[in-house]
Scaffold this active site. Structure first.
Site, PDB file in Angstrom:
ATOM      1  N   SER A  78       0.832  -1.208   0.000  1.00 26.44           N
ATOM      2  CA  SER A  78       0.000   0.000   0.000  1.00 26.44           C
ATOM      3  C   SER A  78       0.865   1.256   0.000  1.00 26.44           C
ATOM      4  O   SER A  78       2.074   1.197   0.174  1.00 26.44           O
ATOM      5  CB  SER A  78      -0.926  -0.011   1.221  1.00 26.44           C
ATOM      6  OG  SER A  78      -0.220   0.495   2.327  1.00 26.44           O
ATOM      7  N   LYS A  79       0.201   2.374  -0.206  1.00 24.92           N
ATOM      8  CA  LYS A  79       0.899   3.657  -0.256  1.00 24.92           C
ATOM      9  C   LYS A  79       1.651   3.914   1.051  1.00 24.92           C
ATOM     10  O   LYS A  79       2.671   4.575   1.065  1.00 24.92           O
ATOM     11  CB  LYS A  79      -0.101   4.789  -0.495  1.00 24.92           C
ATOM     12  CG  LYS A  79      -0.721   4.724  -1.875  1.00 24.92           C
ATOM     13  CD  LYS A  79      -1.385   6.023  -2.277  1.00 24.92           C
ATOM     14  CE  LYS A  79      -1.772   5.932  -3.754  1.00 24.92           C
ATOM     15  NZ  LYS A  79      -2.286   7.153  -4.329  1.00 24.92           N
TER      16      LYS A  79
END
Ligand code: GLU
Length: 505
Positions: free
Chosen positions: A262-263
């Site tokens: 994920s970011k």
């Protein structure tokens, strides 16, 4: 076959994640392989999620990666505009066309109405209430209200949305180029809003209308869009348009394989997840980027190529043309690929080793300047030649500081281990007088003199070499002393021996 036209259609909700770059890359390679077009469309219909600077970031990131669209925002083209907010007036007639055909309807339920009904459903132990083919008949919409009332409400400017009328008991099937047949029952699908009360289309309507009007032949996008695909297929059917082929790319997983990368993972796990550094416009927080970390864009792209696609042999390093020639959608894996930060560094190292010396020198010079080190380009090439074997990044070659300036200090442990006061200094002065006579001051010339010196003194390599290295570099590590001496030159070597002997006594 239809002319290949593919698009990368990010929403400008923040910096582009490397998964997004991979999606763009696969689209790009597929287009190039088939002599087709690669478009960049900005999907900014959700104004609440708009982040300033994100669109510019996306364009710059693609440029840095060398994945340049031949049509799109920032590039122009026959289908302009390519920013959905600028296409706004186009969408409503399409939504209304579906109402006329009986594939959609006006809905006047307010958000309070919907909140209430959801709460009641929860109380009745029926969570996940949906606006669907069953519940729609109990709601305020053009299917349940008299025609004149509907018209009066619209004429009075009452807010409404247009919803898709998902049929009951139908099977939606399409052949995904990666997963094969995908089958859904329409009973699992709700009546999605196509057109919002703010006059904007939703993602679904805009995406399908644009893919159609831009003549997109293949939709290659992330797996997170797979659940939307049946609705899209139904929309094509409702519009009586030929649907594009679909290919949903598997996820990029965290290095341990536990879930999607994920970011937020990047800096937490010690590597960037974004191509370029990003400064959050609200908090000012910085997220690191591959460019700023010193990665070659080609190494980054090469790594992404193999993160989900395999060539079927053991080739790992690809030129752009080789990527284009080898790429096929069929060789994209079905399951997620674990991101490997060490392998990513390895790719950079391979690219660094394959970069011609003059280019490497040009990349090193600006970094030297930051340290106040100035040398001729030909000299810097010599530095690169000595340092590149051990470097992963161009900046790693600055570790050879002794190639730019005399050592300012001498490694304490090394001195304690190797330097014998009263003895080593004299030995180095003797070696210096031999060196002074060497005419061919190259690696081989110095090496020959060194061997002669060892012989006359009846000493082993280990008795002299570390001391010589200490004089030249202040450390016991690094490239060969003969190479260092040849590069910095005789005069400098003489000075360093004098300085070292004086300092260490
Ligand atoms: N706007 C969507 C995104 O942000 C595009 C999905 C698609 O390619 O259809 O990824």
């Amino acid at each position: 076959m239809r002319k290949v036209r593919v698009r990368f259609a990010p929403s400008p909700t923040g910096p582009l994640h490397m998964g997004g770059v991979r999606t763009a890359l696969y689209n790009y390679l597929f287009a190039k392989k088939h002599g087709g077009d690669f478009l960049l469309r900005i999907e900014d219909t959700d104004q609440t999620r708009y982040v300033p600077g994100a669109e510019e970031y996306i364009i710059e990131a693609l440029k840095w990666c060398g994945i340049e669209p031949n049509e799109g925002v920032g590039y122009g083209g026959d289908c302009a505009p390519y920013r959905q907010s600028e296409r706004k007036p186009m969408y409503k007639p399409y939504a209304e066309q579906l109402v006329e055909k009986g594939w959609a309807y006006y809905a006047f339920d307010t958000s309070e109405d919907l909140d209430n009904i959801r709460k009641q459903a929860e109380l009745a132990k029926m969570p996940n209430w949906q606006y669907n083919s069953i519940s729609r008949m109990t709601m305020k919409n053009s299917l349940t209200m008299p025609v004149d009332e509907v018209q009066a409400k619209i004429a009075a400017g009452d807010p409404y949305v247009i919803r898709f009328k998902m049929p009951r008991n139908e099977e939606v099937r399409f052949q995904d180029l990666i997963r094969g047949w995908v089958v859904f029952s329409t009973n699992e699908l709700d009546d999605k809003v196509l057109y919002k009360s703010d006059g904007m289309p939703t993602y679904h309507l805009a995406n399908v209308v644009d893919d159609m009007t831009m003549n997109i032949s293949h939709v290659i996008r992330g797996e997170e869009w797979l659940p939307s695909a049946p609705l899209h297929v139904m929309l094509y059917k409702a519009f009586e348009w030929e649907a594009p082929a679909f290919a949903h790319l598997p996820l990029i997983l965290k290095p341990d394989g536990n879930g999607k990368l994920s970011k937020r993972d990047g800096d937490r796990l010690g590597f960037p997840v974004f191509p370029l550094e990003w400064k959050d416009p609200e908090t000012g927080a910085i997220s690191s980027g591959y460019r700023e970390k010193g990665y070659f864009p080609k190494a980054f792209i090469n790594m992404l190529l193999l993160l989900g696609w395999a060539p079927g042999n053991n080739q790992e390093i690809f030129t752009e043309q080789e990527m284009i020639d080898a790429f096929t959608i069929e060789r994209i894996g079905k399951s997620g690929s674990k991101f490997d930060p060490d392998k990513t560094r390895w790719f950079n190292q391979q690219y660094l080793r394959n970069t011609p010396l003059p280019e490497l020198a040009q990349a090193l010079i600006p970094l030297m300047q930051e340290k106040g080190w100035v040398k001729e380009p030909s000299y810097v090439e010599g530095v690169c030649k000595l340092m590149m074997e051990r470097a992963v990044f161009v900046a790693d070659m600055l570790e050879g500081h002794y190639l730019f300036q005399a050592p300012v200090e001498y490694d304490k442990d090394a001195v304690a281990k190797k330097w014998k006061p009263g003895e080593s200094g004299a030995l180095m002065m003797e070696w210096k007088s031999v060196l002074e006579t060497v005419e061919d001051f190259s690696h081989d010339g110095i090496d020959a003199a060194f061997k002669g010196f060892l012989q006359t003194k009846s000493l082993g390599m280990g008795a002299v070499m570390p001391l010589f290295r200490l004089m030249l570099t202040g450390t016991l590590t690094g490239p060969s002393s003969m190479d260092v001496a040849a590069l910095i030159g005789k005069e400098e070597v003489m000075k360093r021996i004098d300085q070292g002997v004086k300092t260490l006594g």
